[in-house]
Scaffold this active site. Structure first.
Site, PDB file in Angstrom:
ATOM      1  CG  ASN A  12      -5.828  84.282 -62.446  1.00 47.05           C
ATOM      2  OD1 ASN A  12      -6.578  83.383 -62.842  1.00 47.05           O
ATOM      3  ND2 ASN A  12      -6.257  85.497 -62.160  1.00 47.05           N
ATOM      4  CD1 TRP A  13      -2.770  79.413 -66.133  1.00 44.11           C
ATOM      5  CD2 TRP A  13      -3.848  77.684 -67.071  1.00 44.11           C
ATOM      6  NE1 TRP A  13      -1.857  78.401 -66.332  1.00 44.11           N
ATOM      7  CE2 TRP A  13      -2.496  77.328 -66.897  1.00 44.11           C
ATOM      8  CE3 TRP A  13      -4.716  76.751 -67.628  1.00 44.11           C
ATOM      9  CZ2 TRP A  13      -1.992  76.087 -67.296  1.00 44.11           C
ATOM     10  CZ3 TRP A  13      -4.224  75.505 -68.007  1.00 44.11           C
ATOM     11  CH2 TRP A  13      -2.873  75.190 -67.852  1.00 44.11           C
ATOM     12  CE  LYS A  14      -6.279  87.463 -65.229  1.00 44.77           C
ATOM     13  NZ  LYS A  14      -6.219  88.896 -65.460  1.00 44.77           N
ATOM     14  CG  HIS A  91      -8.763  88.307 -59.983  1.00 45.42           C
ATOM     15  ND1 HIS A  91      -9.233  89.133 -60.974  1.00 45.42           N
ATOM     16  CD2 HIS A  91      -7.440  88.143 -60.229  1.00 45.42           C
ATOM     17  CE1 HIS A  91      -8.226  89.451 -61.767  1.00 45.42           C
ATOM     18  NE2 HIS A  91      -7.130  88.860 -61.346  1.00 45.42           N
ATOM     19  CD  GLU A  93      -9.665  89.573 -64.657  1.00 50.93           C
ATOM     20  OE1 GLU A  93      -9.756  88.334 -64.647  1.00 50.93           O
ATOM     21  OE2 GLU A  93      -8.676  90.181 -65.112  1.00 50.93           O
ATOM     22  CD  GLU A 163      -3.843  90.250 -59.212  1.00 54.98           C
ATOM     23  OE1 GLU A 163      -2.970  89.691 -59.890  1.00 54.98           O
ATOM     24  OE2 GLU A 163      -5.061  90.090 -59.410  1.00 54.98           O
ATOM     25  N   GLY A 169      -3.573  93.108 -67.053  1.00 49.86           N
ATOM     26  CA  GLY A 169      -3.832  92.858 -68.468  1.00 49.86           C
ATOM     27  C   GLY A 169      -3.627  94.076 -69.362  1.00 49.86           C
ATOM     28  CB  SER A 208       1.355  94.117 -66.743  1.00 46.35           C
ATOM     29  OG  SER A 208       0.063  94.410 -67.243  1.00 46.35           O
ATOM     30  N   GLY A 229      -1.013  86.636 -64.670  1.00 49.59           N
ATOM     31  CA  GLY A 229      -2.127  86.344 -65.560  1.00 49.59           C
ATOM     32  C   GLY A 229      -1.619  85.934 -66.941  1.00 49.59           C
ATOM     33  N   GLY A 230      -1.655  86.871 -67.861  1.00 51.02           N
ATOM     34  CA  GLY A 230      -1.310  86.587 -69.264  1.00 51.02           C
ATOM     35  C   GLY A 230      -0.029  85.789 -69.443  1.00 51.02           C
TER      36      GLY A 230
HETATM   37  P1  PGA Z   1      -1.976  89.996 -65.853  1.00 55.98           P
HETATM   38  O1  PGA Z   1      -3.078  89.541 -64.795  1.00 55.98           O
HETATM   39  O2  PGA Z   1      -0.669  89.398 -65.430  1.00 55.98           O
HETATM   40  O3  PGA Z   1      -2.451  89.484 -67.183  1.00 55.98           O
HETATM   41  O4  PGA Z   1      -1.931  91.495 -65.805  1.00 55.98           O
HETATM   42  C1  PGA Z   1      -2.804  89.403 -63.429  1.00 55.98           C
HETATM   43  C2  PGA Z   1      -4.028  88.930 -62.702  1.00 55.98           C
HETATM   44  O5  PGA Z   1      -5.137  89.394 -63.007  1.00 55.98           O
HETATM   45  O6  PGA Z   1      -3.948  88.065 -61.795  1.00 55.98           O
END
Ligand code: PGA
Length: 246
Positions: A12-14, A91, A93, A163, A169, A208, A229-230
């Site tokens: 997930n590049w966001k 998600h 966010e 999640e 993050g 994470s 994500g990251g």
């Molecule tokens: P993260 O994000 O790996 O940066 O913690 C995961 C996500 O929000 O899908």
């Protein structure tokens, strides 16, 4: 992880990335030749067309609405027409930034399914909810809102991502046992309505995940892969995570 469930890893590049990253990730995926795992990349919309194999690409959101006068929205129909197969939905966010309630999330999942997309349905609690002792109730309601609208049978075409918000993050990964406990709860909750679907559904963990902790997380019996994500913004790191699930 059960051998009958094919591992699933999505990046997930966001709101990150560039044309350069598209090309670097595409090259890394081609070179790695990962065969035993569904390995999906979810970039922001403008970068989708840069990937050569759209069957392994997902979007990070779709509208719950049909095409029409909704400025700035992207419909499931458009995404499906491109040949994209997956859509992250719900998600945390988006739930926070765009006030997406369980009901809105359910309608998005429903719409995505109608257009033949595979929803990656995100659920997960805040630290406050976890500490209040309402973790399982909270997750159950996130799932039930979707089940009520789509019916349990549709979960055969869904990937669930657990999640925990406190792990996203933050570098604070859930321990493998914490992840396993919630994954087992999710599977058990679905099994009360349809044991066969519960056994076959992929439930992936996000929060994470990196190459250094992926193997241990993915080796839990009910953890079928990850939503990354990251670490998905680093092609080599992402490949290592896919290989850990492979
Ligand atoms: P993260 O994000 O790996 O940066 O913690 C995961 C996500 O929000 O899908």
């Amino acid at each position: 992880m059960q051998t009958t469930r094919r591992p699933f890893v999505a990046g997930n590049w966001k709101m990150n990335g560039s044309k350069q990253l598209v090309s670097d990730v595409q090259k890394a995926l081609d070179a790695a030749g990962i065969a035993e795992c569904d390995c999906v990349v979810c970039p922001p919309y403008p970068f989708i067309a840069g990937f050569t194999d759209l069957a392994n690409v997902g979007v990070q959101n779709v509208s719950a609405l049909d095409n029409g006068a909704h400025t700035g929205e992207v419909s499931a129909q458009m995404v499906a027409e491109l040949g994209v197969r997956y859509a992250i939905i719900g998600h945390s966010e988006r739930r926070a930034d765009n006030h997406e309630s369980n009901d809105i999330v359910a309608h998005k999942v429903h719409k995505a399914l109608q257009l033949g997309l595979t929803p990656i349905l995100c659920v997960g609690e805040s630290l406050q909810t976890r500490e209040s002792g309402k973790l399982y109730e909270f997750i159950a309601e996130q799932l039930d809102a979707v089940i009520r609208l789509t019916g349990i049978e549709q979960f055969a075409k869904i990937v669930v991502a657990y999640e925990p918000i406190w792990a996203i993050g933050t570098g604070k990964t859930a321990s493998p046992q914490q992840a396993q406990d919630v994954h087992a709860f999710i599977r058990g909750h679905l099994a009360r309505q349809n044991a066969e679907i519960a056994e076959s559904i992929r439930i992936i963990y996000g929060g994470s995940v990196k190459a250094a902790n992926a193997k241990e997380l993915f080796s839990q019996p009910d953890v079928d892969g990850g939503l990354i994500g990251g670490a998905s913004l680093d092609p080599q790191e992402f490949i290592k995570i896919c290989q850990a699930a492979n």
